[in-house]
Design a protein around this motif. Structure first.
Motif, PDB file in Angstrom:
ATOM      1  N   ILE A 159       0.824  -1.211   0.000  1.00  0.00           N
ATOM      2  CA  ILE A 159       0.000   0.000   0.000  1.00  0.00           C
ATOM      3  C   ILE A 159       0.854   1.254   0.000  1.00  0.00           C
ATOM      4  O   ILE A 159       0.415   2.335  -0.411  1.00  0.00           O
ATOM      5  CB  ILE A 159      -0.977  -0.010   1.215  1.00  0.00           C
ATOM      6  N   ASN A 160       2.120   1.168   0.460  1.00  0.00           N
ATOM      7  CA  ASN A 160       3.007   2.331   0.543  1.00  0.00           C
ATOM      8  C   ASN A 160       3.798   2.572  -0.741  1.00  0.00           C
ATOM      9  O   ASN A 160       4.569   3.526  -0.806  1.00  0.00           O
ATOM     10  CB  ASN A 160       3.977   2.168   1.713  1.00  0.00           C
ATOM     11  N   GLU A 161       3.649   1.715  -1.711  1.00  0.00           N
ATOM     12  CA  GLU A 161       4.371   1.892  -2.969  1.00  0.00           C
ATOM     13  C   GLU A 161       3.932   3.202  -3.633  1.00  0.00           C
ATOM     14  O   GLU A 161       2.741   3.482  -3.760  1.00  0.00           O
ATOM     15  CB  GLU A 161       4.086   0.714  -3.908  1.00  0.00           C
ATOM     16  N   GLY A 162       4.905   4.005  -4.019  1.00  0.00           N
ATOM     17  CA  GLY A 162       4.604   5.285  -4.656  1.00  0.00           C
ATOM     18  C   GLY A 162       4.668   6.476  -3.736  1.00  0.00           C
ATOM     19  O   GLY A 162       4.514   7.625  -4.192  1.00  0.00           O
ATOM     20  N   ILE A 163       4.902   6.272  -2.436  1.00  0.00           N
ATOM     21  CA  ILE A 163       5.003   7.396  -1.499  1.00  0.00           C
ATOM     22  C   ILE A 163       6.193   8.277  -1.894  1.00  0.00           C
ATOM     23  O   ILE A 163       7.290   7.786  -2.133  1.00  0.00           O
ATOM     24  CB  ILE A 163       5.163   6.898  -0.048  1.00  0.00           C
ATOM     25  N   GLY A 164       5.977   9.579  -1.946  1.00  0.00           N
ATOM     26  CA  GLY A 164       7.056  10.517  -2.244  1.00  0.00           C
ATOM     27  C   GLY A 164       7.339  10.711  -3.719  1.00  0.00           C
ATOM     28  O   GLY A 164       8.189  11.530  -4.086  1.00  0.00           O
ATOM     29  N   GLU A 165       6.669   9.978  -4.581  1.00  0.00           N
ATOM     30  CA  GLU A 165       6.895  10.117  -6.011  1.00  0.00           C
ATOM     31  C   GLU A 165       5.969  11.179  -6.586  1.00  0.00           C
ATOM     32  O   GLU A 165       4.834  11.367  -6.134  1.00  0.00           O
ATOM     33  CB  GLU A 165       6.666   8.775  -6.718  1.00  0.00           C
ATOM     34  N   LYS A 175      -8.611  14.428  -8.056  1.00  0.00           N
ATOM     35  CA  LYS A 175      -9.358  14.580  -6.795  1.00  0.00           C
ATOM     36  C   LYS A 175      -8.502  15.188  -5.681  1.00  0.00           C
ATOM     37  O   LYS A 175      -8.938  15.241  -4.538  1.00  0.00           O
ATOM     38  CB  LYS A 175      -9.859  13.202  -6.313  1.00  0.00           C
ATOM     39  N   ARG A 176      -7.283  15.619  -5.995  1.00  0.00           N
ATOM     40  CA  ARG A 176      -6.363  15.998  -4.922  1.00  0.00           C
ATOM     41  C   ARG A 176      -6.650  17.373  -4.330  1.00  0.00           C
ATOM     42  O   ARG A 176      -6.376  17.594  -3.148  1.00  0.00           O
ATOM     43  CB  ARG A 176      -4.921  15.927  -5.434  1.00  0.00           C
ATOM     44  N   SER A 177      -7.119  18.300  -5.070  1.00  0.00           N
ATOM     45  CA  SER A 177      -7.493  19.633  -4.555  1.00  0.00           C
ATOM     46  C   SER A 177      -6.355  20.277  -3.771  1.00  0.00           C
ATOM     47  O   SER A 177      -6.543  20.775  -2.654  1.00  0.00           O
ATOM     48  CB  SER A 177      -8.741  19.529  -3.660  1.00  0.00           C
ATOM     49  N   GLY A 178      -5.131  20.157  -4.285  1.00  0.00           N
ATOM     50  CA  GLY A 178      -3.981  20.799  -3.633  1.00  0.00           C
ATOM     51  C   GLY A 178      -3.408  20.032  -2.475  1.00  0.00           C
ATOM     52  O   GLY A 178      -2.544  20.528  -1.761  1.00  0.00           O
ATOM     53  N   ALA A 179      -3.868  18.779  -2.218  1.00  0.00           N
ATOM     54  CA  ALA A 179      -3.329  17.993  -1.099  1.00  0.00           C
ATOM     55  C   ALA A 179      -1.859  17.682  -1.345  1.00  0.00           C
ATOM     56  O   ALA A 179      -1.443  17.447  -2.475  1.00  0.00           O
ATOM     57  CB  ALA A 179      -4.115  16.693  -0.958  1.00  0.00           C
ATOM     58  N   ASN A 180      -1.052  17.682  -0.286  1.00  0.00           N
ATOM     59  CA  ASN A 180       0.381  17.396  -0.397  1.00  0.00           C
ATOM     60  C   ASN A 180       0.597  15.889  -0.355  1.00  0.00           C
ATOM     61  O   ASN A 180       0.511  15.277   0.695  1.00  0.00           O
ATOM     62  CB  ASN A 180       1.141  18.082   0.739  1.00  0.00           C
ATOM     63  N   ILE A 181       0.875  15.301  -1.513  1.00  0.00           N
ATOM     64  CA  ILE A 181       1.034  13.839  -1.563  1.00  0.00           C
ATOM     65  C   ILE A 181       2.351  13.388  -0.983  1.00  0.00           C
ATOM     66  O   ILE A 181       2.598  12.204  -0.830  1.00  0.00           O
ATOM     67  CB  ILE A 181       0.902  13.317  -3.017  1.00  0.00           C
ATOM     68  N   PHE A 182       3.250  14.323  -0.655  1.00  0.00           N
ATOM     69  CA  PHE A 182       4.560  13.936  -0.119  1.00  0.00           C
ATOM     70  C   PHE A 182       4.547  13.857   1.398  1.00  0.00           C
ATOM     71  O   PHE A 182       5.536  13.516   2.020  1.00  0.00           O
ATOM     72  CB  PHE A 182       5.642  14.941  -0.570  1.00  0.00           C
TER      73      PHE A 182
END
Length: 547
Positions: A439-445, A539-546
C-alpha cells in the motif's frame, strides 16, 4: 447494681468494637506499579518464602534492583551460532570485549550495558554493586564470577534494554563438567529475570549437544519468553532451508515438550551481503517481526514482572504446603527411614496434596529436583503449616495485584508520551531505501503510482456498462469478483476508491480500485483510510502527496 453492671458491660463492648475498627488496616495506596510490587513482595510473599526455605529450593530472594532494572535480552546457543554478531547487529557498533570467530570465542557471561564511555566491569565488582541486579550471583562462586563481566558502550539501544551474551556451548557431555560452576543453574537464574530469551541456531549445525539440551530444559518453564532464531539461513537454497526448518522444529518439539508448533524466526542477522538472495523478502519480514517484538519490551516490562511475581507466589504457596506436609508426617522415632521413604514416594505426596488442596498439577515443582534438595534437610526442623501466611499471599493475589494492574494503562501512556515505550537506535531505526511496498508503494513520487498500469484498467473500464461516464457497483461487480477476494474486502476497496462518495466510480477511481485489489492479492493489508499518495490526480485539490 445490675443497671450499673449492664452499663459497664455496654461500655466495654463499645471500646472493644472501637479498638477493632482502629486495627482494621486500610488498603495501601500505590502511586507507582514498580514501588507497589516491591511493597507487596516484602510485606506478603517474602515472609512466606523465608518461613519455608523457598530460597534454598527454588530461587533467591528478589532485590529492589530486580524490579527497577531495564528489560534484559538473553542470547543462548551453541558456539559459532552468531550470538555476539547478533548483538553487534542490534546496536550497530563494536563494544569492548567483543570477539567473533568460527571457533568458541565467548567463554563468559557477558552483559552489554549503556554508559557514556566505553569500559569493562569485572564480575566480582558487579556482584557487590547494589545498584545493579547481579548481587545474588555471588552464590555461584568465584570461578563463575571470573567468567562474568559487563561491557559498557554509548548506544541508544542500550538506554532502553540490557543485552546478555552467554558462553558458546560445545558438543559432548564432558564440557558441562569442566566449567567449574553450575552452568545450567546460572542460566536458570538469568532466565527468571530475562524479558526475552533468544535461542540461536546455525542453519548448518542443527545437532543439539547434551549440554545445550540440558540448558534448554533448564529454561523451559519460561517458554513464554523464548524466541527461536534460525541464523545464517542465507547460505542455503530455498529447498535446503525448508528441510532444515522442518528438522529444527522436530528436534525442538522433543526437547521443549510443547504440543503447539514453536515459531522459528528465519534470517541472517549480520550486515554482510546475502549469499542466496531468493529469500530476501522472507528474511526481511521475519526480522521485522522479531525486532518489533524486542522493540516493545520497555512498554511491557512492568507486566512481565507482575506476571513473574504471580507465578512465584503460586510456587511459594505450593512449596509451603509440601514442606508443612513433610514436617507433619515425621514420627518421634525412626526419622531417617521415614525421610528416605517420603523422598522416594515424593510423587505420591504431590498427588495427595493435589487432591486434598485442589492444586493444579502444573503448579508443582519438578519432583526429581525437589528430591535432590530435600536430601540435605532434617524434616523435623521444618516449620509447620501456617494458614495465616497463606491467607496473606491470597489477599495479595486477589486484592493488591488487581489494584496494581489498574495502574498499568496510566503508566503505559506516560511512557509513550515520554518516548520510553520502545527501544530506539541501532537496527530499530529501520533505515531502508525510500521505496515503499504494498500500500506504501509510490510514497514521495511525483507521479501517481496507479498510472503505470492504468491503460490496462482503462480497457476494462471502457468495456463495462457506464452511466454518465461512471460505473455502478452492479456493472463492476463481475469484474471485481474475478479476484476471488471476499465481498467484505471488495466492499472496503470500493469505499476507498469512491473518493467523492457518490456511489459510483469514474475511470481514475476504477483504476484505483483495481490497484487496491492487486495490492491485497499480493498479500498486503488494505488500510481503513486511503493514503494521500493514492488519491487520484483529479481529486487531490492541492493535497500534499509527499506528507
Amino acid at each position: 447494681k445490675l443497671i450499673l453492671l449492664d452499663s459497664l458491660l455496654q461500655e466495654i463492648i463499645h471500646l472493644s468494637l472501637t479498638m477493632f475498627k482502629r486495627k482494621a488496616k486500610e488498603p495501601t495506596v500505590f502511586d507507582d506499579v514498580t514501588d507497589g510490587l516491591k511493597s507487596v513482595y516484602k510485606e506478603f510473599l517474602l515472609p512466606l518464602e523465608k518461613e519455608y526455605k523457598f530460597h534454598d529450593f527454588h530461587s533467591p530472594m528478589l532485590e529492589d534492583a530486580d524490579f527497577d532494572g531495564k528489560p534484559l535480552v538473553m542470547l543462548m546457543g551453541q558456539y559459532s551460532t552468531g550470538k555476539t554478531t547478533f548483538i553487534r547487529y542490534l546496536i550497530e557498533k563494536d563494544f569492548p570485549g567483543m570477539r567473533i570467530g568460527p571457533e568458541p570465542t565467548t567463554d563468559t557471561f557477558h552483559v552489554v550495558d549503556y554508559a557514556e564511555e566505553d569500559g569493562k566491569i569485572p564480575g566480582n565488582v558487579l556482584a557487590v554493586d547494589t545498584k545493579k541486579p547481579f548481587t545474588q550471583l555471588k552464590q555461584f562462586g568465584g570461578t563463575f564470577l571470573s567468567r562474568f563481566e559487563c561491557s559498557t558502550t554509548k548506544s541508544s539501544v542500550l538506554k532502553s534494554v540490557t543485552l546478555l551474551d552467554t558462553p558458546g556451548i560445545l558438543a559432548g557431555e564432558k564440557q558441562s563438567l569442566n566449567r567449574g560452576y553450575d552452568f545450567t543453574a546460572v542460566l536458570k537464574w538469568f532466565a527468571e529475570r530475562a524479558d526475552r530469551i533468544i535461542l540461536l541456531f546455525d542453519a548448518h549445525k542443527l545437532d543439539i549437544s547434551d549440554e545445550f539440551k540440558q540448558a534448554i530444559e533448564s529454561i523451559r518453564e519460561h517458554d513464554d519468553k523464548i524466541r527461536i532464531c534460525l541464523n545464517k539461513a542465507d547460505m542455503m537454497s530455498h529447498q535446503q532451508l525448508m528441510r532444515v526448518y522442518g528438522a529444527l522444529m522436530w528436534s525442538l518439539s522433543r526437547i521443549l515438550g510443547n504440543p503447539e508448533v514453536t515459531r522459528i524466526y528465519v534470517g541472517s542477522f549480520w550486515n554482510q551481503p546475502l549469499q542466496f538472495s531468493a529469500n530476501r523478502e522472507l528474511f526481511e519480514a521475519e526480522q521485522e517481526d522479531l525486532f518489533d517484538d524486542l522493540q516493545g519490551l520497555p512498554r511491557f516490562a512492568t507486566i512481565r514482572r507482575l506476571n513473574d511475581l504471580i507465578k512465584r507466589a503460586r510456587l511459594a504457596k505450593v512449596h509451603a504446603q509440601i514442606i508443612a506436609y513433610l514436617k507433619k508426617q515425621m514420627p518421634m522415632i525412626g526419622k531417617d527411614s521415614k525421610k528416605k521413604d517420603m523422598i522416594k514416594k515424593l510423587d505420591q505426596v504431590f498427588t495427595v496434596l493435589m487432591n486434598e488442596e485442589k492444586i493444579p498439577k502444573s503448579d508443582f515443582p519438578d519432583v526429581n529436583v525437589m528430591r535432590k534438595h530435600l536430601e540435605r534437610y532434617d524434616f523435623s526442623k521444618f516449620n509447620g503449616f501456617d494458614q495465616k501466611m497463606l491467607d496473606k499471599v491470597d489477599k495479595m493475589l486477589s486484592e493488591d495485584i488487581p489494584r496494581l494492574m489498574s495502574l498499568i494503562p496510566h503508566e503505559e501512556r506516560e511512557k509513550t508520551l515520554d518516548g520510553k515505550s520502545k527501544v530506539v537506535g541501532g537496527v530499530f531505526n529501520k533505515d531502508g531505501l525510500p521505496v515503499g511496498t504494498g500500500i506504501n508503494e509510490g510514497i514521495g513520487e511525483a507521479g501517481w503510482i496507479v498510472s503505470g498500469e492504468q491503460h490496462k484498467y482503462d480497457e476494462v473500464f471502457n468495456s463495462l456498462e457506464q452511466t454518465a461516464g461512471k460505473v455502478t457497483g452492479r456493472s463492476a461487480k463481475e469484474e471485481m469478483l474475478k479476484s476471488n477476494l471476499p465481498s467484505k474486502v471488495l466492499g472496503k476497496i470500493w469505499r476507498l476508491a469512491d473518493t467523492d462518495s457518490d456511489g459510483m466510480l469514474d475511470i481514475e477511481e476504477f483504476a484505483l480500485a483495481m490497484h487496491l485489489i492487486k495490492v491485497k492479492i499480493e498479500g498486503n493489508e488494505i488500510p481503513d483510510d486511503l493514503p494521500k499518495h493514492l488519491i487520484p490526480p483529479s481529486k487531490r485539490s492541492g493535497a500534499n502527496i509527499f506528507e
